[in-house]
Design an enzyme around this catalytic site. Structure first.
Site, PDB file in Angstrom:
ATOM      1  N   GLY A  43       0.954  -1.262   0.060  1.00 59.79           N
ATOM      2  CA  GLY A  43      -0.033  -0.025   0.068  1.00 59.79           C
ATOM      3  C   GLY A  43       0.723   1.118  -0.031  1.00 59.79           C
ATOM      4  O   GLY A  43       2.176   1.262  -0.312  1.00 59.79           O
ATOM      5  N   GLY A  46       3.889   0.250   2.485  1.00 54.01           N
ATOM      6  CA  GLY A  46       4.943  -0.599   1.904  1.00 54.01           C
ATOM      7  C   GLY A  46       5.658  -0.343   0.523  1.00 54.01           C
ATOM      8  O   GLY A  46       6.753  -0.799   0.442  1.00 54.01           O
ATOM      9  N   HIS A 267     -15.992   6.457  11.582  1.00 49.79           N
ATOM     10  CA  HIS A 267     -16.261   7.574  10.776  1.00 49.79           C
ATOM     11  C   HIS A 267     -17.528   8.114  10.609  1.00 49.79           C
ATOM     12  O   HIS A 267     -18.391   7.177  10.636  1.00 49.79           O
ATOM     13  CB  HIS A 267     -15.670   7.290   9.527  1.00 49.79           C
ATOM     14  CG  HIS A 267     -15.318   8.560   8.501  1.00 49.79           C
ATOM     15  ND1 HIS A 267     -16.305   9.293   8.023  1.00 49.79           N
ATOM     16  CD2 HIS A 267     -14.144   9.018   8.092  1.00 49.79           C
ATOM     17  CE1 HIS A 267     -15.778  10.540   7.569  1.00 49.79           C
ATOM     18  NE2 HIS A 267     -14.089  10.113   7.317  1.00 49.79           N
ATOM     19  N   SER A 285     -16.500  11.124   1.824  1.00 49.95           N
ATOM     20  CA  SER A 285     -15.375  11.714   2.525  1.00 49.95           C
ATOM     21  C   SER A 285     -15.558  12.904   3.491  1.00 49.95           C
ATOM     22  O   SER A 285     -16.565  13.696   3.417  1.00 49.95           O
ATOM     23  CB  SER A 285     -14.623  12.337   1.344  1.00 49.95           C
ATOM     24  OG  SER A 285     -13.449  13.141   2.115  1.00 49.95           O
ATOM     25  N   ARG A 331     -13.642  13.387  14.349  1.00 50.36           N
ATOM     26  CA  ARG A 331     -14.620  12.236  13.912  1.00 50.36           C
ATOM     27  C   ARG A 331     -15.184  11.333  15.015  1.00 50.36           C
ATOM     28  O   ARG A 331     -16.330  11.171  14.929  1.00 50.36           O
ATOM     29  CB  ARG A 331     -13.488  11.160  13.219  1.00 50.36           C
ATOM     30  CG  ARG A 331     -13.310  11.713  11.794  1.00 50.36           C
ATOM     31  CD  ARG A 331     -12.404  10.602  11.206  1.00 50.36           C
ATOM     32  NE  ARG A 331     -12.000  11.304   9.643  1.00 50.36           N
ATOM     33  CZ  ARG A 331     -11.118  10.624   8.947  1.00 50.36           C
ATOM     34  NH1 ARG A 331     -10.637   9.723   9.100  1.00 50.36           N
ATOM     35  NH2 ARG A 331     -11.119  11.216   7.704  1.00 50.36           N
ATOM     36  N   LEU A 442      -2.895   8.947   5.488  1.00 50.66           N
ATOM     37  CA  LEU A 442      -1.707   8.748   4.160  1.00 50.66           C
ATOM     38  C   LEU A 442      -0.512   9.478   4.612  1.00 50.66           C
ATOM     39  O   LEU A 442       0.602   8.937   4.159  1.00 50.66           O
ATOM     40  CB  LEU A 442      -2.588   9.628   3.280  1.00 50.66           C
ATOM     41  CG  LEU A 442      -3.970   9.084   2.938  1.00 50.66           C
ATOM     42  CD1 LEU A 442      -4.540   9.946   1.562  1.00 50.66           C
ATOM     43  CD2 LEU A 442      -3.866   7.663   2.162  1.00 50.66           C
TER      44      LEU A 442
HETATM   45  C1  LIG Z   1     -12.623   4.539   2.327  1.00 46.79           C
HETATM   46  C2  LIG Z   1     -11.267   5.253   3.085  1.00 46.79           C
HETATM   47  C3  LIG Z   1     -11.120   6.207   2.852  1.00 46.79           C
HETATM   48  C4  LIG Z   1      -9.988   7.065   3.463  1.00 46.79           C
HETATM   49  N1  LIG Z   1      -9.437   8.236   3.138  1.00 46.79           N
HETATM   50  C5  LIG Z   1      -8.271   8.748   3.720  1.00 46.79           C
HETATM   51  C6  LIG Z   1      -7.992   9.871   3.586  1.00 46.79           C
HETATM   52  O1  LIG Z   1      -8.605  10.707   2.856  1.00 46.79           O
HETATM   53  N2  LIG Z   1      -6.744  10.490   4.002  1.00 46.79           N
HETATM   54  C7  LIG Z   1      -6.137   9.726   5.093  1.00 46.79           C
HETATM   55  O2  LIG Z   1      -5.126  10.205   5.350  1.00 46.79           O
HETATM   56  N3  LIG Z   1      -6.404   8.318   5.268  1.00 46.79           N
HETATM   57  C8  LIG Z   1      -7.509   7.824   4.718  1.00 46.79           C
HETATM   58  N4  LIG Z   1      -7.872   6.528   4.917  1.00 46.79           N
HETATM   59  C9  LIG Z   1      -7.057   5.681   5.733  1.00 46.79           C
HETATM   60  C10 LIG Z   1      -5.920   5.402   4.954  1.00 46.79           C
HETATM   61  O3  LIG Z   1      -6.206   5.066   3.513  1.00 46.79           O
HETATM   62  C11 LIG Z   1      -5.340   4.020   5.227  1.00 46.79           C
HETATM   63  O4  LIG Z   1      -5.162   4.062   6.650  1.00 46.79           O
HETATM   64  C12 LIG Z   1      -3.773   3.820   4.651  1.00 46.79           C
HETATM   65  O5  LIG Z   1      -3.912   4.045   3.193  1.00 46.79           O
HETATM   66  C13 LIG Z   1      -3.217   2.372   5.008  1.00 46.79           C
HETATM   67  O6  LIG Z   1      -2.295   2.459   4.201  1.00 46.79           O
HETATM   68  P1  LIG Z   1      -0.966   1.017   4.570  1.00 46.79           P
HETATM   69  O7  LIG Z   1       0.054   0.923   3.511  1.00 46.79           O
HETATM   70  O8  LIG Z   1      -0.850   1.121   5.869  1.00 46.79           O
HETATM   71  O9  LIG Z   1      -2.103  -0.191   4.377  1.00 46.79           O
HETATM   72  P2  LIG Z   1      -2.902  -0.739   3.062  1.00 46.79           P
HETATM   73  O10 LIG Z   1      -3.229   0.380   1.825  1.00 46.79           O
HETATM   74  O11 LIG Z   1      -4.134  -1.580   3.564  1.00 46.79           O
HETATM   75  O12 LIG Z   1      -1.960  -1.902   2.438  1.00 46.79           O
HETATM   76  C14 LIG Z   1      -1.924  -3.227   2.718  1.00 46.79           C
HETATM   77  C15 LIG Z   1      -0.817  -4.164   1.975  1.00 46.79           C
HETATM   78  O13 LIG Z   1      -0.554  -5.102   2.692  1.00 46.79           O
HETATM   79  C16 LIG Z   1      -0.615  -6.405   1.853  1.00 46.79           C
HETATM   80  N5  LIG Z   1      -0.784  -7.378   2.796  1.00 46.79           N
HETATM   81  C17 LIG Z   1      -1.740  -7.349   3.929  1.00 46.79           C
HETATM   82  N6  LIG Z   1      -1.727  -8.388   4.509  1.00 46.79           N
HETATM   83  C18 LIG Z   1      -0.866  -9.284   3.890  1.00 46.79           C
HETATM   84  C19 LIG Z   1      -0.166 -10.733   3.905  1.00 46.79           C
HETATM   85  N7  LIG Z   1      -0.720 -11.315   5.181  1.00 46.79           N
HETATM   86  N8  LIG Z   1       0.542 -11.216   3.101  1.00 46.79           N
HETATM   87  C20 LIG Z   1       1.047 -10.292   2.042  1.00 46.79           C
HETATM   88  N9  LIG Z   1       0.397  -9.123   1.794  1.00 46.79           N
HETATM   89  C21 LIG Z   1      -0.359  -8.441   2.885  1.00 46.79           C
HETATM   90  C22 LIG Z   1      -1.773  -6.038   0.755  1.00 46.79           C
HETATM   91  O14 LIG Z   1      -1.777  -6.813  -0.209  1.00 46.79           O
HETATM   92  C23 LIG Z   1      -1.456  -4.482   0.771  1.00 46.79           C
HETATM   93  O15 LIG Z   1      -0.508  -4.263  -0.336  1.00 46.79           O
HETATM   94  C24 LIG Z   1      -9.242   6.024   4.222  1.00 46.79           C
HETATM   95  C25 LIG Z   1      -9.548   4.700   4.501  1.00 46.79           C
HETATM   96  C26 LIG Z   1     -10.578   4.228   4.038  1.00 46.79           C
HETATM   97  C27 LIG Z   1     -11.049   2.753   4.241  1.00 46.79           C
END
Ligand SMILES: Cc1cc2nc3c(=O)[nH]c(=O)nc-3n(C[C@H](O)[C@H](O)[C@H](O)COP(=O)(O)OP(=O)(O)OC[C@H]3O[C@@H](n4cnc5c(N)ncnc54)[C@H](O)[C@@H]3O)c2cc1C
Ligand code: SF4
Ligand code: FES
Lengths: 651, 257
Positions: A43, A46, A267, A285, A331, A442
């Site tokens: 994500g 990562g 939220h 949003s 929130r 983000l």
């Molecule tokens: C609808 C929505 C809107 C949002 N809007 C905002 C916003 O406007 N502003 C803001 O700051 N935040 C926002 N957020 C929160 C934010 O998007 C997330 O907290 C953030 O993107 C998480 O990023 P991450 O890289 O930690 O995880 P993720 O993006 O969830 O990535 C997880 C990664 O891990 C991998 N993975 C997971 N488990 C395993 C496993 N066991 N084996 C192999 N791979 C695995 C997946 O394949 C993926 O690549 C929003 C969230 C949602 C749900």
């Protein structure tokens, strides 16, 4: 008992990160190539970490369960990303972003981490703009900003309603570049099912290939988890359906402490639930609260159409209760207020679980076109789902599970108590305390991935010799693989009646009822009983279709749901233990009443959350003690050196 | 409401596939199309039949994971939305709905309705980026971008990488997808230094993957859930011609070297 050292550097808050960078160990470029780092997840967090580590010269192995890194759940983030650029000249600064975030988190996050986050925020925007992220711009060609909850300045950068998508595609492009030049080896459709810990240090993972079912072992000098949040423990949430807790839960079971598992964000503005078949909830949003006003009928049982309710019979309850922030209250505060209104019988829509988000006034002031330009995709999404037109009538919204502030415990270097295991992004617990402000996830994800980990990981690596890395033939690797194999086989062999999906629904209902927006002792104790039974029944009565050695979505869910059930129990335990209210953790027993001086002084409203700094100014870091024993509670005391823990007021 | 499904079932890439007919349980018109499949799968599982494999994740039209050709149309009956944003109210009681996977040589089948779209990643890896090392960027406001360009770049950047354009095209061409990325980066000042090398490298990889030629029928634009415009293909063709005139692309610059 685990030992928890936060490893926060000494010195004044504002210079800690600078000093730490200077004092961090360096590894010479020729040696970097010899270190192998596993990054699980691609994500925002990562992908940015994997790309940057590869640029530095490390050998990176990147695993995702998705078919492509571009599909990670980060893609769904809509509203924006915060940064203390002060491009609007409205009084923003690193210190203000720091303070807003720590106050937003209700003084339950680690001070030094939050300050670092605010410092780094500025670089993130530069990095993303240079990658070609098409941020919204003004006519002069410079970057535009909007406001988000919990702040009185405009510091949120955005790309229409698709900020997460664009930032992710930026990180994905950096990752792709490093895959092309050999710095990163990408493993897609590869799900980490366990962590390998050799002599107390994280040294590898066991992975299942989702296309073939094959299990493989992978060894490295360090393992980085950037696997996202665990809000799908509630089944219905705004998360992507595939988001799960398995990576961090398995790490927890191997010895990594789980910090503040009960801190969940609900939220306020999501499309309300409409039926039992529903598989997910859709966020509208927070940016909509820039131009939308939230209200409910002032009278109980007022069933008139919204347009027929005159101003005098409307209650703009956020503006009434939290004057200074109004519709942009944080929130947790906004969600609870909406719940209270609905509990009073003033909710709208067929279920009575909804309030209005009304754009009539902004449309009158700015015109349809301006509103369409700002929020067109959100209005379209609302229309698809509800078949209603939000340009003509207000949206109906209700709170839904959205984010988890809790996660694996990490120190200032983002390393867990298990040496060699690093945890980033939503998967860790560190920066948002008991409530996260909008547009800050983000920011944290990219801060951790682009800027923090690539600096701090060398402090650990410098103590390790790649030549001594345990090979995958090591006995521990084969033991862990056997565990995973047995587990998979147990699911396949199960002769029960119910699907993983049906258990997930039941789990979600228990969690929402007893560990959701409002919690109390009786309910949490009841939930623990129900979850124990559910876990037992899951073992006896599970039905999984298909075979182990093929694409099998039923099998994938089986493992994820079992982990969720166990995590649910830990969340309830944590919520029970924390006898205070703070941020998104609302224990009904601990709230302000009209007799409290803070209420009489106009600082807070009756019903607002009441913290207990004397007993709970700590991180609860839970340690696994075996399947048949309760987990051990470790505490990291939160020491604030510069900020005073004060009553959080948004009035 | 109830409908009948005629679904493509195929155990894996090497087994033959066939259509199988299922009668749905009782449905609610407000269900999404994928929720309908969830319900059908629950009922199959309860009869110990194997559920239908289909891809999905965000269920809100942004991740590009869902696919499906529904009654001959990738992403179903409506314009500008993905399968996951299609609702059962778009169908009538008793309808027979035909559901197939995205079919293209470059998208090998995994199971039932799930196909492998990794070819798209490999195209991106060839040049879908701006080479900027972490930490080396100038202040974001030091490079102003005219709003119109930024907006047009954003129109292109919205592509969700779903592959519907390929599935809709009689030649299984990936031009709309590639042109979206090429145009997004090519419209921004930051994207200029690598503009021609990028288009050459990405188009060459697209050919290598076995995607077909573009004859500009517009079938792709019609099914694209993000309504990516055909104009981007024209824009890419112009860039490609310039790139050819400039001679062979060198390998993309190594990052981190
Ligand atoms: C609808 C929505 C809107 C949002 N809007 C905002 C916003 O406007 N502003 C803001 O700051 N935040 C926002 N957020 C929160 C934010 O998007 C997330 O907290 C953030 O993107 C998480 O990023 P991450 O890289 O930690 O995880 P993720 O993006 O969830 O990535 C997880 C990664 O891990 C991998 N993975 C997971 N488990 C395993 C496993 N066991 N084996 C192999 N791979 C695995 C997946 O394949 C993926 O690549 C929003 C969230 C949602 C749900
Ligand atoms: S151009 Fe449209 S149809 Fe093609 S991959 Fe992108 S979003 Fe999908
Ligand atoms: S499931 Fe994500 S776009 Fe349809």
């Amino acid at each position: 008992m685990a030992t928890l050292h936060s490893n926060v550097p000494s010195g004044p808050l504002a210079t800690k990160w600078e000093n730490h960078k200077f004092n961090s160990k360096l590894i010479n470029p020729a040696n970097k190539r010899k270190y192998r780092i596993i990054v699980v997840g691609a994500g925002l967090t990562g992908a940015s970490a994997a790309a940057t580590l590869a640029e530095l010269g490390y050998e990176v192995q990147n695993f995702v369960f998705h078919d492509s890194p571009r599909r990670a759940h980060s893609v769904a983030a809509q509203g924006g990303i915060n940064a203390a650029k002060n491009y609007q000249n409205d009084g923003d600064s690193v210190h203000r972003l720091f303070y807003d975030t720590i106050k937003g988190g209700d003084f339950r996050s680690r001070e030094a981490n939050v300050h670092r986050l605010a410092e780094v925020s500025v670089q993130i925007i530069d990095q993303c703009a240079a990658q070609g992220v098409p941020f919204a711009r003004e006519y002069g060609g410079l970057l535009d900003n909007r406001s988000f909850g919990g702040a009185q300045v405009s510091r949120t950068f955005y790309a229409r309603g698709q900020t997460g998508q664009q930032l992710l595609l930026g990180a994905y492009s950096a990752l792709s570049r490093n895959v092309a030049n050999g710095g990163v080896k990408l493993h897609t459709h590869s799900e980490m099912l366990d962590l390998v810990v050799v002599d107390g240090q994280a040294k590898g993972i066991v992975v299942r290939n989702l296309q073939t079912g094959e299990l493989t072992r992978h060894a490295a000098d360090a393992v980085v988890l950037a696997t996202g949040g665990y809000g799908n423990v509630f089944n219905l949430s705004t998360y992507a359906r595939g988001a799960n807790t398995t990576a961090i839960w398995r790490a927890y079971r191997r010895g990594a402490c789980f910090g503040n598992p009960c801190f969940t964000q609900i939220h306020p503005t999501c499309i309300p639930v409409s039926g039992d078949y529903q598989s997910k909830l859709t966020l509208m949003s927070e940016s909509l609260r820039n131009d939308g006003r939230i209200w409910a009928p002032a009278k109980v049982g007022d069933k008139r159409a919204p347009g027929d309710i005159p101003e005098s019979d409307r209650d703009y309850f956020l503006e009434r209760m939290y004057g200074a922030f109004g519709n942009l209250a944080p929130r947790d505060v906004a969600s609870r207020a909406a719940k209270t209104v609905c509990d009073e019988g003033r909710g709208v829509g067929a279920t009575g679980l909804g309030v209005y988000l009304d754009f009539a006034e902004s449309i009158k002031r700015l015109g349809d076109e301006k509103i369409r330009e700002r929020y067109g995709n959100l209005f379209a999404m609302y229309h698809e789902i509800t078949a209603e037109d939000a340009y003509k009538a207000p949206m109906r919204i209700y709170p839904a599970v959205h984010y988890t502030m809790g996660g694996l415990w990490v120190d200032y270097n983002l390393m867990s108590n298990l040496p060699g295991l690093f945890v980033l992004g939503e998967a860790n617990f560190s920066d948002h305390g008991a409530n996260r402000l909008g547009a800050s996830a983000l920011m944290q994800g990219l801060s951790d991935g682009y800027f923090v980990l690539p600096t701090t990981i060398s402090n650990y690596l410098a103590t390790q010799a790649p030549s001594k890395r345990p090979p995958v033939s090591h006995a521990v690797f084969s033991d862990v693989e056997t565990d995973v194999r047995n587990r998979v086989q147990r699911y396949i062999d199960g002769k029960g009646k119910r699907t993983p999906g049906s258990y997930h629904k039941e789990l979600g209902k228990i969690m929402w009822e007893y560990c959701g927006m409002a919690r109390n002792r009786t309910g949490l104790e009841k939930a623990l009983g129900l979850l124990g039974n559910l876990r037992e029944e899951y073992r006896q009565n599970l039905h999984v279709s298909g075979e182990a050695a093929e694409w099998n979505q039923s099998l994938e869910s089986a493992g994820r749901v079992e982990d969720f059930i166990e995590l649910g129990e830990l969340m309830c335990r944590d919520a029970l233990e924390r006898e205070e209210s703070c941020g998104g953790h609302f224990r009904e027993e601990f709230q302000y009443t009209k007799d409290d001086p803070e209420v009489r002084n106009g600082l807070v409203n009756p019903g607002d959350v009441k913290r207990d700094d004397g007993r709970f100014a700590h991180v609860a870091a839970w340690e696994f003690a075996g399947s048949d024993r309760p987990p051990i509670l470790n505490r990291e005391e939160l020491k604030y050196e510069e900020v005073k823990m004060s009553t959080r007021s948004y009035k | 409401m109830k409908v009948q499904l005629k679904v493509w079932r195929q155990k894996n890439r090497n087994s033959p596939g066939k259509f199988v007919i299922y009668d749905s349980p009782d449905l609610n018109p407000n269900m999404s199309f994928l929720e309908m499949l969830d319900v059908v799968n629950e009922s199959l599982a309860s009869k110990s039949e194997e559920p239908i494999a289909f891809d999905h994740d965000c269920r809100e039209g942004i991740c590009g994971t869902c696919s499906l050709v529904i009654d001959g149309k990738p992403h179903g009956p409506h314009k500008g939305v993905a399968t996951c944003q299609t609702y059962m109210r778009s169908f009538k009681e008793g309808d027979q709905i035909v559901i197939e996977p995205f079919r293209a040589k470059a998208f090998p089948l995994i199971k039932d309705l799930v196909v492998d779209r990794k070819a798209f990643d490999r195209i991106q890896q060839k040049g879908g980026f701006i080479s900027v090392r972490t930490g080396s960027a100038p202040d974001a406001n030091s490079i102003p971008v005219p709003k119109d360009n930024a907006d047009l770049a954003m129109d292109a950047a919205q592509c969700i990488g779903c592959g519907a354009c390929v599935a809709a095209c009689k030649n299984a061409s990936a031009m709309l997808f590639v042109s979206a990325k090429v145009s997004h980066l090519g419209l921004l000042p930051q994207g200029q230094p690598e503009r021609h090398r990028r288009v050459k490298a990405m188009v060459d990889q697209m050919d290598e993957e076995g995607f077909g030629a573009c004859t500009v029928t517009g079938a792709c634009e019609a099914v694209c859930p993000k309504s990516i415009s055909l104009d981007f293909i024209a824009r890419m063709n112009r860039d490609y011609l310039v790139a050819l005139a400039k001679g062979d692309a060198k390998k993309p610059a190594a990052g981190g070297a």
